[in-house]
Design a protein around this motif. Structure first.
Motif, PDB file in Angstrom:
ATOM      1  N   ALA A 115       0.904  -1.252  -0.090  1.00  0.00           N
ATOM      2  CA  ALA A 115      -0.173  -0.048  -0.154  1.00  0.00           C
ATOM      3  C   ALA A 115       0.796   1.372  -0.011  1.00  0.00           C
ATOM      4  CB  ALA A 115      -0.919   0.070   1.346  1.00  0.00           C
ATOM      5  N   GLU A 116       1.891   1.159   0.710  1.00  0.00           N
ATOM      6  CA  GLU A 116       2.855   2.523   0.914  1.00  0.00           C
ATOM      7  C   GLU A 116       3.423   2.651  -0.484  1.00  0.00           C
ATOM      8  OE1 GLU A 116       3.401   4.512   3.332  1.00  0.00           O
ATOM      9  OE2 GLU A 116       3.181   3.465   5.087  1.00  0.00           O
ATOM     10  N   ILE A 117       3.892   1.630  -1.300  1.00  0.00           N
ATOM     11  CA  ILE A 117       4.666   1.921  -2.287  1.00  0.00           C
ATOM     12  C   ILE A 117       3.628   2.114  -3.466  1.00  0.00           C
ATOM     13  CG2 ILE A 117       5.798   0.500  -4.480  1.00  0.00           C
ATOM     14  CD1 ILE A 117       7.501  -0.997  -2.093  1.00  0.00           C
ATOM     15  N   TYR A 118       2.493   1.788  -3.433  1.00  0.00           N
ATOM     16  CA  TYR A 118       1.287   1.913  -4.369  1.00  0.00           C
ATOM     17  C   TYR A 118       1.139   3.546  -4.310  1.00  0.00           C
ATOM     18  CZ  TYR A 118      -3.225   1.548  -6.754  1.00  0.00           C
ATOM     19  OH  TYR A 118      -4.226   1.690  -7.514  1.00  0.00           O
ATOM     20  N   LEU A 119       0.990   4.060  -3.119  1.00  0.00           N
ATOM     21  CA  LEU A 119       0.741   5.379  -2.889  1.00  0.00           C
ATOM     22  C   LEU A 119       1.738   6.297  -3.321  1.00  0.00           C
ATOM     23  CD1 LEU A 119      -1.700   5.523   0.240  1.00  0.00           C
ATOM     24  CD2 LEU A 119      -2.388   5.960  -2.152  1.00  0.00           C
ATOM     25  N   HIS A 120       3.020   5.730  -2.939  1.00  0.00           N
ATOM     26  CA  HIS A 120       3.997   6.627  -3.197  1.00  0.00           C
ATOM     27  C   HIS A 120       4.086   6.950  -4.687  1.00  0.00           C
ATOM     28  CE1 HIS A 120       8.117   8.051  -3.039  1.00  0.00           C
ATOM     29  NE2 HIS A 120       8.521   6.876  -4.195  1.00  0.00           N
ATOM     30  N   VAL A 121       4.280   5.797  -5.342  1.00  0.00           N
ATOM     31  CA  VAL A 121       4.174   5.765  -6.942  1.00  0.00           C
ATOM     32  C   VAL A 121       3.408   6.758  -7.338  1.00  0.00           C
ATOM     33  CG1 VAL A 121       4.649   4.662  -9.169  1.00  0.00           C
ATOM     34  CG2 VAL A 121       5.782   3.715  -6.865  1.00  0.00           C
ATOM     35  N   THR A 122       2.138   6.574  -6.961  1.00  0.00           N
ATOM     36  CA  THR A 122       0.851   7.347  -7.503  1.00  0.00           C
ATOM     37  C   THR A 122       1.153   8.854  -7.100  1.00  0.00           C
ATOM     38  OG1 THR A 122      -0.445   5.387  -7.138  1.00  0.00           O
ATOM     39  CG2 THR A 122      -1.583   7.618  -7.267  1.00  0.00           C
ATOM     40  N   GLU A 123       1.346   9.079  -6.093  1.00  0.00           N
ATOM     41  CA  GLU A 123       1.347  10.482  -5.651  1.00  0.00           C
ATOM     42  C   GLU A 123       2.859  11.169  -5.713  1.00  0.00           C
ATOM     43  OE1 GLU A 123       0.292   9.934  -1.589  1.00  0.00           O
ATOM     44  OE2 GLU A 123       2.513   9.920  -0.932  1.00  0.00           O
ATOM     45  N   ARG A 124       4.058  10.750  -6.022  1.00  0.00           N
ATOM     46  CA  ARG A 124       5.179  11.479  -5.866  1.00  0.00           C
ATOM     47  C   ARG A 124       5.228  12.700  -6.640  1.00  0.00           C
ATOM     48  NH1 ARG A 124       9.357   6.689  -7.804  1.00  0.00           N
ATOM     49  NH2 ARG A 124       8.274   6.179  -9.698  1.00  0.00           N
ATOM     50  N   GLU A 125       4.803  12.691  -8.188  1.00  0.00           N
ATOM     51  CA  GLU A 125       4.640  13.731  -8.678  1.00  0.00           C
ATOM     52  C   GLU A 125       3.894  14.781  -8.240  1.00  0.00           C
ATOM     53  OE1 GLU A 125       3.832  16.665 -11.763  1.00  0.00           O
ATOM     54  OE2 GLU A 125       2.443  15.055 -10.934  1.00  0.00           O
ATOM     55  N   LEU A 126       2.844  14.577  -7.724  1.00  0.00           N
ATOM     56  CA  LEU A 126       2.276  15.780  -7.056  1.00  0.00           C
ATOM     57  C   LEU A 126       2.682  16.345  -5.963  1.00  0.00           C
ATOM     58  CD1 LEU A 126      -0.697  17.171  -6.862  1.00  0.00           C
ATOM     59  CD2 LEU A 126      -1.292  15.439  -5.418  1.00  0.00           C
ATOM     60  N   TRP A 127       3.368  15.572  -5.016  1.00  0.00           N
ATOM     61  CA  TRP A 127       4.495  15.999  -3.726  1.00  0.00           C
ATOM     62  C   TRP A 127       5.465  16.778  -4.377  1.00  0.00           C
ATOM     63  CZ3 TRP A 127       4.765  14.521   1.650  1.00  0.00           C
ATOM     64  CH2 TRP A 127       3.567  13.788   2.120  1.00  0.00           C
ATOM     65  N   GLY A 128       6.054  16.479  -5.455  1.00  0.00           N
ATOM     66  CA  GLY A 128       7.051  17.218  -5.967  1.00  0.00           C
ATOM     67  C   GLY A 128       6.757  18.710  -6.341  1.00  0.00           C
ATOM     68  N   ARG A 129       5.566  18.667  -6.738  1.00  0.00           N
ATOM     69  CA  ARG A 129       4.923  20.102  -7.401  1.00  0.00           C
ATOM     70  C   ARG A 129       4.538  20.672  -6.149  1.00  0.00           C
ATOM     71  NH1 ARG A 129       0.681  20.114 -10.057  1.00  0.00           N
ATOM     72  NH2 ARG A 129      -0.090  17.999 -10.134  1.00  0.00           N
ATOM     73  N   PHE A 130       4.109  20.216  -5.165  1.00  0.00           N
ATOM     74  CA  PHE A 130       3.622  21.170  -3.881  1.00  0.00           C
ATOM     75  C   PHE A 130       4.484  21.253  -2.954  1.00  0.00           C
ATOM     76  CE2 PHE A 130      -0.285  20.609  -6.095  1.00  0.00           C
ATOM     77  CZ  PHE A 130      -1.154  21.725  -5.897  1.00  0.00           C
ATOM     78  N   ARG A 131       5.556  20.640  -2.839  1.00  0.00           N
ATOM     79  CA  ARG A 131       6.633  20.345  -1.552  1.00  0.00           C
ATOM     80  C   ARG A 131       7.090  21.856  -1.319  1.00  0.00           C
ATOM     81  NH1 ARG A 131       9.781  16.653  -3.241  1.00  0.00           N
ATOM     82  NH2 ARG A 131       8.933  15.035  -1.825  1.00  0.00           N
ATOM     83  N   GLY A 132       7.146  22.938  -2.051  1.00  0.00           N
ATOM     84  CA  GLY A 132       7.670  24.261  -1.863  1.00  0.00           C
ATOM     85  C   GLY A 132       6.537  24.922  -1.133  1.00  0.00           C
ATOM     86  N   SER A 133       5.225  24.608  -1.156  1.00  0.00           N
ATOM     87  CA  SER A 133       4.297  25.121  -0.412  1.00  0.00           C
ATOM     88  C   SER A 133       3.523  24.527   0.676  1.00  0.00           C
ATOM     89  CB  SER A 133       2.667  25.099  -1.250  1.00  0.00           C
ATOM     90  OG  SER A 133       3.028  25.830  -2.631  1.00  0.00           O
ATOM     91  N   MET A 134       4.533  23.419   1.051  1.00  0.00           N
ATOM     92  CA  MET A 134       4.208  22.820   2.628  1.00  0.00           C
ATOM     93  C   MET A 134       5.339  23.122   3.455  1.00  0.00           C
ATOM     94  SD  MET A 134       3.289  18.827   1.122  1.00  0.00           S
ATOM     95  CE  MET A 134       2.118  18.681   0.107  1.00  0.00           C
ATOM     96  N   THR A 135       4.748  23.305   4.720  1.00  0.00           N
ATOM     97  CA  THR A 135       5.793  23.663   5.694  1.00  0.00           C
ATOM     98  C   THR A 135       5.925  22.504   6.530  1.00  0.00           C
ATOM     99  OG1 THR A 135       4.106  24.593   7.016  1.00  0.00           O
ATOM    100  CG2 THR A 135       5.560  25.840   5.944  1.00  0.00           C
ATOM    101  N   PHE A 136       4.960  21.341   6.515  1.00  0.00           N
ATOM    102  CA  PHE A 136       5.093  20.004   7.263  1.00  0.00           C
ATOM    103  C   PHE A 136       4.114  19.127   6.523  1.00  0.00           C
ATOM    104  CE2 PHE A 136       3.411  17.260  10.025  1.00  0.00           C
ATOM    105  CZ  PHE A 136       4.418  16.460  10.809  1.00  0.00           C
ATOM    106  N   ALA A 137       4.698  17.783   6.198  1.00  0.00           N
ATOM    107  CA  ALA A 137       3.880  16.866   5.531  1.00  0.00           C
ATOM    108  C   ALA A 137       4.150  15.399   6.041  1.00  0.00           C
ATOM    109  CB  ALA A 137       3.892  16.794   4.215  1.00  0.00           C
ATOM    110  N   ARG A 138       2.992  14.540   6.450  1.00  0.00           N
ATOM    111  CA  ARG A 138       3.644  13.217   6.922  1.00  0.00           C
ATOM    112  C   ARG A 138       2.280  12.306   6.355  1.00  0.00           C
ATOM    113  NH1 ARG A 138       7.753  15.018   7.685  1.00  0.00           N
ATOM    114  NH2 ARG A 138       9.023  14.611   9.452  1.00  0.00           N
ATOM    115  N   ARG A 139       2.885  11.023   5.909  1.00  0.00           N
ATOM    116  CA  ARG A 139       1.571  10.337   5.541  1.00  0.00           C
ATOM    117  C   ARG A 139       2.051   8.753   6.222  1.00  0.00           C
ATOM    118  NH1 ARG A 139       1.384   6.482   1.946  1.00  0.00           N
ATOM    119  NH2 ARG A 139       3.180   7.371   0.422  1.00  0.00           N
ATOM    120  N   TYR A 140       0.970   8.087   7.032  1.00  0.00           N
ATOM    121  CA  TYR A 140       0.884   6.811   7.483  1.00  0.00           C
ATOM    122  C   TYR A 140      -0.009   6.128   6.704  1.00  0.00           C
ATOM    123  CZ  TYR A 140       1.147   2.996  10.563  1.00  0.00           C
ATOM    124  OH  TYR A 140       1.342   1.608  11.231  1.00  0.00           O
TER     125      TYR A 140
END
Length: 205
Positions: free
Chosen positions: A76-101
């Motif tokens: 599940a972790e890998i499934y979500l990581h591969v699905t979302e990583r491009e989106l995280w990359g685009r929004f990383r500069g707008s986040m001051t903190f981010a965690r996913r369990y």
């Protein structure tokens, strides 16, 4: 999340991630096609051949895979990581903190509009993923904790924490007439008391 995962896509993501990690650890090492195919076939069998025995009958999982699977969380972790990583990359500069369990995510954004834009784009990443989300300036829920800007926040700048129970929680504890050993039944009560103490920053709660 687990019942909604597309098995074929999950297997492909697992292979892709494994290949990427091996190459990242040592650029001179690459998985040969036979090794990758063996891994692919093993994961496919593990995720597709899930059975349970209940009331003298045997049932096979036909959608997603069960949460009790030993490698379920990793998949599940890998499934979500591969699905979302491009989106995280685009929004990383707008986040001051981010965690996913696994499938629970908490993020602090620089402004509300960006947070809502992230939620909107996340909801469109895949037909397999249905999300519920909330945006607040004062509190958030992460797993079984409600964090808020309460009295402690006003005095110390630390978030106030409280144990969060879902509104539809039925509190289905094992009854005392169950055939479990007595110490196990007491452990449930003891464990729940410890959880209440650990999850609340206010002694009154």
């Amino acid at each position: 999340l687990y019942p909604s995962i597309n098995i074929e896509k999950c297997v492909a993501y697992m292979c892709q991630f494994l290949q990427e990690r091996i190459t990242a650890l040592d650029p001179t090492v690459d998985m040969d096609s036979d090794s990758l195919k063996l891994f692919h076939d093993m994961i496919e069998v593990i995720l597709n051949e899930s059975y349970c025995h209940f009331a003298s009958r045997i049932f096979k999982a036909v959608k997603g895979f069960p949460t009790g699977l030993a490698c379920g969380r990793t998949c599940a972790e890998i499934y979500l990581h591969v699905t979302e990583r491009e989106l995280w990359g685009r929004f990383r500069g707008s986040m001051t903190f981010a965690r996913r369990y696994i499938d629970d995510f908490n993020g602090f954004f620089r402004d509300e509009a960006t947070a809502r834009a992230f939620i909107g784009e996340y909801g469109n990443l895949s037909d397999d993923i249905q999300i519920t989300a909330d945006v607040s300036m004062d509190s958030f829920i992460m797993l079984d904790i409600l964090a808020s800007k309460g009295d402690q926040w006003k005095e110390t700048g630390k978030l106030d924490l409280a144990l969060y129970q879902k509104p539809d929680s039925a509190f289905l504890y094992i009854p005392m007439f169950s055939d479990h050993p007595e110490h196990v039944l007491h452990a449930f009560i003891h464990g729940e008391c410890m959880r209440i103490v650990k999850r609340n920053s206010c002694e009154l709660l």
